[in-house]
Design a protein around this motif. Structure first.
Motif, PDB file in Angstrom:
ATOM      1  N   PRO A  83       0.848  -1.375   0.240  1.00 31.11           N
ATOM      2  CA  PRO A  83       0.010   0.051  -0.038  1.00 31.11           C
ATOM      3  C   PRO A  83       0.477   1.284   0.064  1.00 31.11           C
ATOM      4  CG  PRO A  83      -0.926  -1.640   1.608  1.00 31.11           C
ATOM      5  CD  PRO A  83       0.606  -2.275   0.848  1.00 31.11           C
ATOM      6  N   ASP A  84       1.901   1.385   0.662  1.00 28.29           N
ATOM      7  CA  ASP A  84       2.627   2.637   0.824  1.00 28.29           C
ATOM      8  C   ASP A  84       3.380   2.822  -0.391  1.00 28.29           C
ATOM      9  OD1 ASP A  84       4.350   0.258   1.258  1.00 28.29           O
ATOM     10  OD2 ASP A  84       5.864   1.195   2.355  1.00 28.29           O
ATOM     11  N   ILE A  85       3.821   1.787  -1.304  1.00 28.80           N
ATOM     12  CA  ILE A  85       4.153   2.014  -2.621  1.00 28.80           C
ATOM     13  C   ILE A  85       3.375   2.431  -3.448  1.00 28.80           C
ATOM     14  CG2 ILE A  85       5.209   0.736  -4.367  1.00 28.80           C
ATOM     15  CD1 ILE A  85       7.395   0.795  -2.401  1.00 28.80           C
ATOM     16  N   ALA A  86       2.066   1.820  -3.460  1.00 26.06           N
ATOM     17  CA  ALA A  86       0.933   2.086  -4.521  1.00 26.06           C
ATOM     18  C   ALA A  86       0.523   3.486  -4.191  1.00 26.06           C
ATOM     19  CB  ALA A  86      -0.412   1.241  -4.108  1.00 26.06           C
ATOM     20  N   ALA A  87       0.769   4.054  -3.118  1.00 25.70           N
ATOM     21  CA  ALA A  87       0.223   5.365  -2.646  1.00 25.70           C
ATOM     22  C   ALA A  87       1.580   6.535  -3.215  1.00 25.70           C
ATOM     23  CB  ALA A  87       0.023   5.590  -1.131  1.00 25.70           C
ATOM     24  N   MET A  88       2.639   6.044  -3.610  1.00 24.51           N
ATOM     25  CA  MET A  88       3.738   6.998  -4.098  1.00 24.51           C
ATOM     26  C   MET A  88       3.647   7.438  -5.528  1.00 24.51           C
ATOM     27  SD  MET A  88       7.072   5.136  -3.037  1.00 24.51           S
ATOM     28  CE  MET A  88       7.805   5.043  -1.332  1.00 24.51           C
ATOM     29  N   ASP A  89       4.299   8.441  -5.703  1.00 25.01           N
ATOM     30  CA  ASP A  89       4.176   9.192  -6.997  1.00 25.01           C
ATOM     31  C   ASP A  89       5.249   8.748  -7.960  1.00 25.01           C
ATOM     32  OD1 ASP A  89       2.116  10.753  -7.193  1.00 25.01           O
ATOM     33  OD2 ASP A  89       2.972  12.599  -6.618  1.00 25.01           O
ATOM     34  N   GLY A  90       6.385   8.284  -7.296  1.00 26.38           N
ATOM     35  CA  GLY A  90       7.556   7.854  -8.014  1.00 26.38           C
ATOM     36  C   GLY A  90       8.294   9.165  -8.439  1.00 26.38           C
ATOM     37  N   TYR A  91       9.416   8.908  -9.323  1.00 20.68           N
ATOM     38  CA  TYR A  91      10.314  10.057  -9.557  1.00 20.68           C
ATOM     39  C   TYR A  91      10.114  10.757 -11.061  1.00 20.68           C
ATOM     40  CZ  TYR A  91      14.905  12.482 -10.078  1.00 20.68           C
ATOM     41  OH  TYR A  91      16.003  13.362 -10.332  1.00 20.68           O
ATOM     42  N   HIS A  92       9.869  11.960 -11.020  1.00 18.38           N
ATOM     43  CA  HIS A  92       9.654  12.525 -12.191  1.00 18.38           C
ATOM     44  C   HIS A  92      10.534  13.608 -12.444  1.00 18.38           C
ATOM     45  CE1 HIS A  92       5.878  10.086 -12.360  1.00 18.38           C
ATOM     46  NE2 HIS A  92       5.461  10.715 -10.984  1.00 18.38           N
ATOM     47  N   SER A  93      11.429  13.507 -13.490  1.00 17.15           N
ATOM     48  CA  SER A  93      12.246  14.395 -14.222  1.00 17.15           C
ATOM     49  C   SER A  93      12.031  14.232 -15.678  1.00 17.15           C
ATOM     50  CB  SER A  93      13.645  14.201 -13.702  1.00 17.15           C
ATOM     51  OG  SER A  93      14.434  15.262 -14.439  1.00 17.15           O
ATOM     52  N   PRO A  94      10.926  15.123 -16.186  1.00 16.33           N
ATOM     53  CA  PRO A  94      10.635  14.932 -17.371  1.00 16.33           C
ATOM     54  C   PRO A  94      11.901  14.871 -18.664  1.00 16.33           C
ATOM     55  CG  PRO A  94       9.420  16.919 -16.490  1.00 16.33           C
ATOM     56  CD  PRO A  94      10.664  16.326 -15.439  1.00 16.33           C
ATOM     57  N   GLN A  95      11.903  13.795 -19.536  1.00 18.24           N
ATOM     58  CA  GLN A  95      13.130  13.865 -20.433  1.00 18.24           C
ATOM     59  C   GLN A  95      12.461  14.338 -21.553  1.00 18.24           C
ATOM     60  OE1 GLN A  95      14.877   9.641 -20.012  1.00 18.24           O
ATOM     61  NE2 GLN A  95      16.477  10.845 -19.332  1.00 18.24           N
ATOM     62  N   VAL A  96      12.281  15.585 -21.695  1.00 22.21           N
ATOM     63  CA  VAL A  96      11.741  16.384 -22.747  1.00 22.21           C
ATOM     64  C   VAL A  96      12.832  16.639 -24.004  1.00 22.21           C
ATOM     65  CG1 VAL A  96      10.170  18.312 -23.638  1.00 22.21           C
ATOM     66  CG2 VAL A  96       9.957  17.525 -21.216  1.00 22.21           C
ATOM     67  N   ALA A  97      12.305  16.355 -25.088  1.00 24.50           N
ATOM     68  CA  ALA A  97      13.352  16.533 -26.454  1.00 24.50           C
ATOM     69  C   ALA A  97      13.492  18.172 -26.401  1.00 24.50           C
ATOM     70  CB  ALA A  97      12.953  15.939 -27.514  1.00 24.50           C
ATOM     71  N   CYS A  98      14.504  18.756 -26.024  1.00 24.22           N
ATOM     72  CA  CYS A  98      14.697  20.094 -26.061  1.00 24.22           C
ATOM     73  C   CYS A  98      16.361  20.406 -26.616  1.00 24.22           C
ATOM     74  CB  CYS A  98      14.626  20.845 -24.964  1.00 24.22           C
ATOM     75  SG  CYS A  98      12.822  21.356 -24.752  1.00 24.22           S
ATOM     76  N   SER A  99      16.647  21.291 -27.344  1.00 30.88           N
ATOM     77  CA  SER A  99      18.033  21.309 -27.656  1.00 30.88           C
ATOM     78  C   SER A  99      18.942  21.691 -26.848  1.00 30.88           C
ATOM     79  CB  SER A  99      18.289  22.118 -28.923  1.00 30.88           C
ATOM     80  OG  SER A  99      17.273  21.890 -29.885  1.00 30.88           O
ATOM     81  N   VAL A 100      18.346  22.788 -25.774  1.00 29.14           N
ATOM     82  CA  VAL A 100      19.190  23.217 -24.507  1.00 29.14           C
ATOM     83  C   VAL A 100      18.533  22.457 -23.433  1.00 29.14           C
ATOM     84  CG1 VAL A 100      19.685  25.300 -23.251  1.00 29.14           C
ATOM     85  CG2 VAL A 100      19.566  25.383 -25.785  1.00 29.14           C
ATOM     86  N   ARG A 101      19.304  21.697 -22.973  1.00 25.63           N
ATOM     87  CA  ARG A 101      18.867  20.670 -21.686  1.00 25.63           C
ATOM     88  C   ARG A 101      19.585  21.041 -20.619  1.00 25.63           C
ATOM     89  NH1 ARG A 101      19.063  14.825 -23.771  1.00 25.63           N
ATOM     90  NH2 ARG A 101      19.179  14.247 -21.888  1.00 25.63           N
ATOM     91  N   LEU A 102      19.124  21.938 -19.590  1.00 16.23           N
ATOM     92  CA  LEU A 102      19.559  22.335 -18.431  1.00 16.23           C
ATOM     93  C   LEU A 102      18.775  22.001 -17.123  1.00 16.23           C
ATOM     94  CD1 LEU A 102      20.420  26.012 -19.686  1.00 16.23           C
ATOM     95  CD2 LEU A 102      21.918  23.917 -19.906  1.00 16.23           C
ATOM     96  N   ASN A 103      18.218  20.720 -17.124  1.00 17.58           N
ATOM     97  CA  ASN A 103      17.245  20.151 -16.109  1.00 17.58           C
ATOM     98  C   ASN A 103      17.668  18.998 -15.207  1.00 17.58           C
ATOM     99  OD1 ASN A 103      17.265  18.595 -18.046  1.00 17.58           O
ATOM    100  ND2 ASN A 103      15.392  17.751 -17.601  1.00 17.58           N
ATOM    101  N   THR A 104      18.878  18.517 -15.480  1.00 16.17           N
ATOM    102  CA  THR A 104      19.249  17.279 -14.362  1.00 16.17           C
ATOM    103  C   THR A 104      20.986  17.427 -14.054  1.00 16.17           C
ATOM    104  OG1 THR A 104      19.455  16.068 -16.651  1.00 16.17           O
ATOM    105  CG2 THR A 104      17.641  15.820 -14.984  1.00 16.17           C
ATOM    106  N   ASN A 105      21.304  18.855 -13.981  1.00 17.45           N
ATOM    107  CA  ASN A 105      22.610  19.061 -13.337  1.00 17.45           C
ATOM    108  C   ASN A 105      23.871  18.046 -13.900  1.00 17.45           C
ATOM    109  OD1 ASN A 105      21.121  20.578 -11.980  1.00 17.45           O
ATOM    110  ND2 ASN A 105      21.148  19.486  -9.965  1.00 17.45           N
TER     111      ASN A 105
END
Ligand SMILES: Cc1ncc(COP(=O)(O)O)c(C=O)c1O
Length: 386
Positions: A23-45
């Motif tokens: 149940p505690d896993i089912a209630a989780m959101d998970g990790y979301h760092s969108p992998q959007v296809a952009c030319s300038v990617r400054l989102n994941t350090n």
């Protein structure tokens, strides 16, 4: 038992699942760092610069010699020894993993778990609490002051009340960029009943390292990664330095042969190119100061940073709108506005000079365009907001 929620499509979908997750896993959101296809990617350090070509060539040569029929060295001893030499510690103090995330997971599986708690200080790196939860630990959230520094007096009370088995301190902190003071770490070590982990994923950018506090009688460990300053996020390699008694426990928990042979070689070879790594850092620090100063001329609040990213908050525009505008104009940064304590905040990773220039140019346009339709609980005219 089913999870059905009347009228909720997700609830209905779950209801048709024959076996439910914990149940505690089912209630989780998970990790979301969108992998959007952009030319300038400054989102994941990540590093905007590739690792040296000489490293890539040496890696290809050594990979050709691997006997792929055989399992790799289970304890990755050669890699541990090279990392230990790099940090001037004993190799029995090193635990190597598939990214520092796997080290965090091993730590939570070893020292956390059902009936135990893990203390984090939000806002901070989301995977500390996420992994703690998947290990079955309860997560306790400590407070920070208005500068995003850990509030030591409050931390002492929280620790006394909850007796956490693990305390995570991220320094420099992702996503604020703040380096925690040595006195803060020492004060927490003085009262911690369990393990204190200092996550130094961005440690080479900082003015001091908690590694100097490591001692066999202290339950302190420090996390490092190859993903950022070593420009090797694709290799998935990280490590933890701690007292040998702690490392011995991790070796019991981690899966056998978890580190593949290619990765072990990649990590060893990278350490031969430390001057190149330092030079990448120097370039990023120059860029950081340039971007910080450019941001301070815009209608945004900016926090100082000792890392390769900058946290900022549009004064009058909705961060969601600014983020979307940037994506629509081929620039991807991190939208932190829904993270705890980071209302309307965005985080930008430092890229090459050209990428940072493009980001600044599009941000200025985004602030102009989105403030015209501002919706952050105040009505701002364009002239007021930029
Ligand atoms: C503070 C911090 N720790 C750990 C990690 C995980 O890094 P990796 O698993 O790539 O080593 C990250 C990645 O963004 C991070 O920001």
């Amino acid at each position: 038992m089913t999870h059905g929620v009347g009228g909720n499509p997700l609830g209905e979908a779950l209801a048709s699942v024959p076996v439910q997750a914990r149940p505690d896993i089912a209630a989780m959101d998970g990790y979301h760092s969108p992998q959007v296809a952009c030319s300038v990617r400054l989102n994941t350090n990540e590093s905007p610069f590739p690792p040296p070509m000489a490293w890539q060539e040496a890696l290809a040569d050594e990979v050709a010699l691997i006997d792929f029929r055989r399992y790799p060295d289970r304890r990755a001893v050669a890699l541990r020894k090279d990392i230990a030499t790099h940090h001037r510690v004993d190799h029995e103090q090193i635990f190597v993993a598939n990214g520092s995330n796997e080290a965090i997971q091993t730590l939570c599986l070893t020292y956390g778990g059902a009936g135990r708690s893990v203390l984090v200080f939000e806002p901070t790196y989301a995977m500390h609490s996420q992994i703690a939860r998947t290990s079955g630990s309860a997560v306790i959230v400590g407070t920070r002051d208005d500068q995003h520094r850990i509030d030591v007096a409050a931390a002492r009370l929280t620790i006394a009340e909850h007796q956490p088995s693990i305390i995570f301190i991220c320094s420099p902190n992702n996503p604020t960029g703040l380096v925690e003071a040595q006195e803060t770490i020492e004060a927490i070590l003085d009262v911690a009943p369990g393990i204190v982990v200092v996550d130094e994923a961005y440690g080479q950018f900082a003015t001091w390292s908690a590694m100097q506090l490591l001692h066999p009688s202290r339950a302190l460990c420090v996390l490092r990664t190859y993903s950022k300053t070593w420009a090797m996020a694709g290799a998935r390699l990280g490590y933890l330095i701690g007292p040998t008694w702690m490392i011995e426990e991790f070796d019991k928990v981690v899966l056998p042969y978890h580190l593949d042979a290619v990765k072990q070689i990649a990590g060893r070879l990278a350490l031969r190119y430390e001057p190149e790594m330092r030079s990448r850092i120097a370039q990023l620090v120059v860029e950081r100061e340039r971007v910080l100063s450019a941001l301070s001329a815009l209608p945004v609040k900016v926090w100082p940073s000792q890392a390769n990213f900058i946290l900022f908050q549009p004064n009058h525009c909705a961060a969601d709108d600014v983020w979307q505008y940037l994506v629509d104009h081929d620039v991807l940064i991190r939208n932190c506005s829904s993270w705890p304590g980071l209302h309307n905040c965005l985080r930008v990773t430092l890229g090459t000079a050209a990428e940072n220039g493009e980001f600044l140019c599009q941000l200025e346009a985004a602030l102009l365009a989105t403030c015209a339709t501002a919706s952050v609980g105040q009505t701002a005219t364009v002239s007021e907001s930029i």
